[in-house]
Design an enzyme around this catalytic site. Structure first.
Site, PDB file in Angstrom:
ATOM      1  N   LYS A   1       5.297 -16.906   1.585  1.00  0.00           N
ATOM      2  CA  LYS A   1       4.357 -17.987   1.253  1.00  0.00           C
ATOM      3  C   LYS A   1       5.049 -19.337   1.313  1.00  0.00           C
ATOM      4  CE  LYS A   1       0.912 -15.428  -1.295  1.00  0.00           C
ATOM      5  NZ  LYS A   1       0.500 -14.891  -2.570  1.00  0.00           N
TER       6      LYS A   1
ATOM      7  N   LYS B   1      -0.338  -8.978   9.115  1.00  0.00           N
ATOM      8  CA  LYS B   1      -1.357  -8.159   8.440  1.00  0.00           C
ATOM      9  C   LYS B   1      -2.706  -8.885   8.367  1.00  0.00           C
ATOM     10  CE  LYS B   1      -0.591  -9.567   3.727  1.00  0.00           C
ATOM     11  NZ  LYS B   1      -0.441  -9.335   2.335  1.00  0.00           N
TER      12      LYS B   1
ATOM     13  N   LYS C   1      -6.977 -12.272   3.848  1.00  0.00           N
ATOM     14  CA  LYS C   1      -8.140 -13.053   3.412  1.00  0.00           C
ATOM     15  C   LYS C   1      -7.991 -14.517   3.785  1.00  0.00           C
ATOM     16  CE  LYS C   1      -8.393 -10.499  -0.910  1.00  0.00           C
ATOM     17  NZ  LYS C   1      -8.004 -10.534  -2.288  1.00  0.00           N
TER      18      LYS C   1
HETATM   19  P1  TYM Z   1      -4.799  -8.646  -2.993  1.00  0.00           P
HETATM   20  O1  TYM Z   1      -5.922  -9.258  -3.740  1.00  0.00           O
HETATM   21  O2  TYM Z   1      -4.101  -9.485  -1.971  1.00  0.00           O
HETATM   22  O3  TYM Z   1      -5.270  -7.334  -2.232  1.00  0.00           O
HETATM   23  C1  TYM Z   1      -5.970  -6.288  -2.880  1.00  0.00           C
HETATM   24  C2  TYM Z   1      -5.457  -4.953  -2.356  1.00  0.00           C
HETATM   25  O4  TYM Z   1      -5.602  -4.872  -0.926  1.00  0.00           O
HETATM   26  C3  TYM Z   1      -4.375  -4.455  -0.331  1.00  0.00           C
HETATM   27  N1  TYM Z   1      -4.279  -5.102   0.998  1.00  0.00           N
HETATM   28  C4  TYM Z   1      -4.097  -4.437   2.145  1.00  0.00           C
HETATM   29  N2  TYM Z   1      -3.956  -3.119   2.415  1.00  0.00           N
HETATM   30  C5  TYM Z   1      -3.802  -2.767   3.717  1.00  0.00           C
HETATM   31  N3  TYM Z   1      -3.807  -3.668   4.749  1.00  0.00           N
HETATM   32  C6  TYM Z   1      -3.943  -4.988   4.526  1.00  0.00           C
HETATM   33  N4  TYM Z   1      -3.956  -5.862   5.536  1.00  0.00           N
HETATM   34  C7  TYM Z   1      -4.090  -5.427   3.173  1.00  0.00           C
HETATM   35  N5  TYM Z   1      -4.254  -6.656   2.594  1.00  0.00           N
HETATM   36  C8  TYM Z   1      -4.355  -6.429   1.265  1.00  0.00           C
HETATM   37  C9  TYM Z   1      -3.303  -4.963  -1.279  1.00  0.00           C
HETATM   38  O5  TYM Z   1      -2.106  -4.224  -1.118  1.00  0.00           O
HETATM   39  C10 TYM Z   1      -3.950  -4.740  -2.629  1.00  0.00           C
HETATM   40  O6  TYM Z   1      -3.737  -3.421  -3.062  1.00  0.00           O
HETATM   41  N6  TYM Z   1      -0.899  -8.814  -6.081  1.00  0.00           N
HETATM   42  C11 TYM Z   1      -2.103  -8.110  -5.782  1.00  0.00           C
HETATM   43  C12 TYM Z   1      -3.086  -8.069  -6.954  1.00  0.00           C
HETATM   44  C13 TYM Z   1      -2.525  -7.545  -8.236  1.00  0.00           C
HETATM   45  C14 TYM Z   1      -2.238  -6.186  -8.523  1.00  0.00           C
HETATM   46  C15 TYM Z   1      -1.787  -6.195  -9.881  1.00  0.00           C
HETATM   47  C16 TYM Z   1      -2.310  -5.006  -7.811  1.00  0.00           C
HETATM   48  C17 TYM Z   1      -2.243  -8.275  -9.348  1.00  0.00           C
HETATM   49  N7  TYM Z   1      -1.802  -7.463 -10.342  1.00  0.00           N
HETATM   50  C18 TYM Z   1      -1.398  -5.008 -10.499  1.00  0.00           C
HETATM   51  C19 TYM Z   1      -1.938  -3.820  -8.430  1.00  0.00           C
HETATM   52  C20 TYM Z   1      -1.489  -3.834  -9.769  1.00  0.00           C
HETATM   53  C21 TYM Z   1      -2.810  -8.801  -4.644  1.00  0.00           C
HETATM   54  O7  TYM Z   1      -2.630  -9.974  -4.408  1.00  0.00           O
HETATM   55  O8  TYM Z   1      -3.725  -8.031  -4.006  1.00  0.00           O
END
Ligand code: TYM
Length: 331
Positions: A116, A197, A200
């Site tokens: 980032k 990847k 969003k």
């Molecule tokens: P976030 O909001 O970016 O994404 C939500 C979930 O989607 C998965 N993901 C993907 N999986 C496969 N291919 C992709 N291109 C892809 N993009 C996103 C992410 O791995 C995630 O599981 N930090 C986390 C949110 C979070 C969290 C937590 C997760 C905060 N606290 C505690 C688990 C446990 C995040 O930004 O996910």
């Protein structure tokens, strides 16, 4: 009947809208699958979302929208706890405690932070400490398993280290959680740049498929997905990242192995293969939109309100115990 308590699952999603096929195949599909056999807790992590630029008045609509899509995907509030992070400020309290035990060297190695800031995002302390808050989310509930995509693996590793560090220093408190990461589609790639990847925040809308996209949009996106000029359908992430990505997407949507799909499509040409991938994705996502349209914002607010109350009750004794263990007032 066994009286062993069910294993606990925790996972989170940022309320940034644009929930895409990567989120779904990497994580949310497992959220839904696991809720039958585990004690499942799912959180919309608005405190994490504040670490990037955001508009306060848009946060509420993003929370509601995210929850609504999760409900449409099949997250069932009668068996899963669904709530937003800022309803339970114990997350931030535990993050502070864990932060005092997190070496800066560990945070300096976090690749998401490096990516980032490398992309020009101005870092604030919250963004730097993001993985500590994430560890707090998971450990707060004493979760055993964390269903996520591949991009979160390093954060889960850090969470495990922090759990062990805490237990060694203050006494056995947290289970050491494990990531639950799918074998295929753990990292769904962008349709316009298959070496990065699906995300969003990609400014190019053609890079992703959203959960509520209409079938003709899905077909258009897949037909225009970047591939290569050699017409053979085969799985080779280095040489053919675009085709490999489509194979993994199709495998995840159909339940068929990549080898099986390669055998069927090897010589049929990219056009026919892309049409088959599009059919599989359209079929997989078909039930989501009607379910989404049937849920009102009022229903979502009520579900989140109740989820937050239940979550606060659940964690109150855990927080007391942790505070006591570290020498803070736990009453
Ligand atoms: P976030 O909001 O970016 O994404 C939500 C979930 O989607 C998965 N993901 C993907 N999986 C496969 N291919 C992709 N291109 C892809 N993009 C996103 C992410 O791995 C995630 O599981 N930090 C986390 C949110 C979070 C969290 C937590 C997760 C905060 N606290 C505690 C688990 C446990 C995040 O930004 O996910």
């Amino acid at each position: 009947m066994s009286d062993t308590p069910r294993q606990r699952i925790f996972s989170g999603v940022q309320p940034t809208g644009n929930i895409h096929l990567g989120n779904y195949l990497g994580a949310f599909r497992n959220w839904v699958k696991l809720q039958d056999s585990f004690d499942t807790i799912y959180c919309i992590v608005d405190l994490h979302a504040m670490t990037a630029d955001y508009v306060p008045s848009e946060l509420e609509s993003a929370r509601i929208e995210t929850a609504k899509v999760l409900l449409a995907l099949g997250v069932d509030p009668s068996c899963s706890l669904l709530y937003t992070q800022s309803q339970v400020m114990d997350h931030a309290e535990l993050a502070w405690i864990l932060g005092t035990m997190t070496p800066m060297g560990v945070l300096n190695r976090m690749t998401q932070f490096k990516d980032k800031t490398g992309a020009g995002i101005t870092a604030n302390l919250g963004l730097y400490a993001y993985p500590v808050l994430m560890a707090a989310d998971i450990l707060l509930y004493r979760a055993n398993l964390v269903p996520v995509g591949e991009d979160q693996r390093q954060h889960i590793e850090m969470t495990r280290d922090l759990a062990e560090r805490f237990n060694n220093r203050f006494g056995e408190t947290f289970p050491v959680p494990e990531g639950y990461i799918p074998e295929t589609s753990a990292r769904v790639m962008s349709l316009t740049d298959p070496t990065s990847k699906m995300s969003k925040s990609d400014p190019n809308v053609k890079s992703r498929i959203l959960m509520l996209d209409d079938p003709d949009v899905i077909r258009k996106r897949i037909r225009s997905a970047v591939t290569d000029s050699d017409p053979e359908v085969r799985h080779d992430v280095e040489e053919k990242p675009g085709i490999s990505n489509l194979l993994e997407i199709m495998s995840a949507c159909t339940g068929r192995s990549v080898d099986d799909l390669v055998e069927e499509h090897a010589d049929g040409g990219y056009g026919a293969f892309k049409d088959a991938v599009a059919d599989a994705v359209v079929e997989e996502l078909a039930p989501i939109k009607p379910r989404y349209q049937a849920i009102s914002n009022g229903d979502v607010r009520a579900i989140l309100r109740e989820g937050g109350e239940r979550a606060r009750e659940l964690v109150a004794p855990y927080t007391r115990e942790v505070k006591k263990a570290v020498g803070l007032k736990g009453y």
